[in-house]
Structure formats: structure tokens, C-alpha cells
Design a protein around this motif. Structure first.
Motif, short mmCIF file in Angstrom:
data_model
loop_
_atom_site.label_atom_id
_atom_site.label_comp_id
_atom_site.label_asym_id
_atom_site.label_seq_id
_atom_site.Cartn_x
_atom_site.Cartn_y
_atom_site.Cartn_z
N HIS A 241 0.82 -1.22 0.00
CA HIS A 241 0.00 0.00 0.00
C HIS A 241 0.85 1.27 0.00
CE1 HIS A 241 -3.68 -2.30 1.37
NE2 HIS A 241 -2.71 -3.13 1.64
N GLU B 256 1.82 4.24 -1.94
CA GLU B 256 1.47 5.06 -3.10
C GLU B 256 2.71 5.69 -3.72
OE1 GLU B 256 -1.47 8.76 -4.37
OE2 GLU B 256 -1.50 8.03 -2.30
N THR C 106 -7.51 -2.87 -2.74
CA THR C 106 -6.12 -2.44 -2.84
C THR C 106 -5.71 -2.30 -4.31
OG1 THR C 106 -5.59 -3.49 -0.75
CG2 THR C 106 -3.74 -3.01 -2.21
N ALA D 269 -4.49 1.08 -6.27
CA ALA D 269 -3.21 1.09 -6.99
C ALA D 269 -3.39 1.47 -8.45
CB ALA D 269 -2.53 -0.26 -6.87
#
Length: 110
Positions: free
Chosen positions: A56, A58, A93, A97
Motif C-alpha cells: 500500500h 502510493e 487495494t 493502486a
């Protein structure tokens, strides 16, 4: 391959300024690790992109999308590398993404 300094995240630039030795070591480690095996740059960045998605991160997703594109990956390959993770890490998730990746891919669509 080093990214264009104008495109580096502010925090990365700050770390380079405040801790140049540390950042040089981190960059050298990445280079040495890539030299240890037969995986090409594009594939390496797609693997690292998948890991960034899984944790996770970014910022790392942004970085590895940029680097994968620079290494010759297509938008479709980047999306495929991300959606392959759905059964492992889940749709929410993966969906997040994909939006992070699109933010970077969209930068080049002027």
C-alpha cells in the motif's frame, strides 16, 4: 537508471539533501541488487511495482510506474501487473493502486 531530478518526489529530494550518504547507499544497493541476476529492468520494475502495491505504498507505486515506463513497459503491462494481484491482495487495494498508476500515466498524456 536515475530519474529526472524535476520528477523526484519532494521527500526524496529532501532526504538526498539532508542525508546524502544514506541516500547514496540506498541508490547503490538498488543498483547492486539488479546486477545480481538475469531479470531485465522492465521486469524488475514491474516486480517492484507489485510489491509496492501489496504494501500500500502510493509513493513507491508512483516511482515504479515511472521507472517501468522509462524501461519500456506499456500502460497495459503496468495495469496487468497490478490486476494480477487481485486474488492475492484484494480488489480494494488493486483498485487504489490502479488509480495511483493512472495519476502517473496521465502525466505523460498532455
Amino acid at each position: 537508471m536515475m530519474m529526472n531530478k524535476d520528477r523526484l518526489p519532494k521527500n526524496y529530494v529532501l532526504l538526498q539533501k539532508e542525508y546524502p550518504g544514506f541516500m547514496a547507499a540506498v541508490e547503490r544497493l538498488g543498483a547492486v541488487l539488479k546486477e545480481q541476476g538475469p531479470i531485465d529492468d522492465k521486469t524488475a520494475h514491474l516486480v517492484q511495482l507489485a510489491a509496492a502495491v501489496a504494501i500500500h505504498s502510493e509513493g513507491s507505486v508512483h516511482s515504479h510506474v515511472r521507472r517501468a515506463l522509462a524501461a519500456g513497459a506499456s500502460h497495459e503491462e503496468i495495469n496487468h501487473a497490478i490486476i494480477l494481484l487481485t486474488s492475492t491482495i484484494g480488489f480494494p487495494t488493486v483498485s487504489a493502486a490502479l488509480s495511483w498508476a493512472q495519476a502517473i500515466v496521465g502525466e505523460g498524456a498532455d
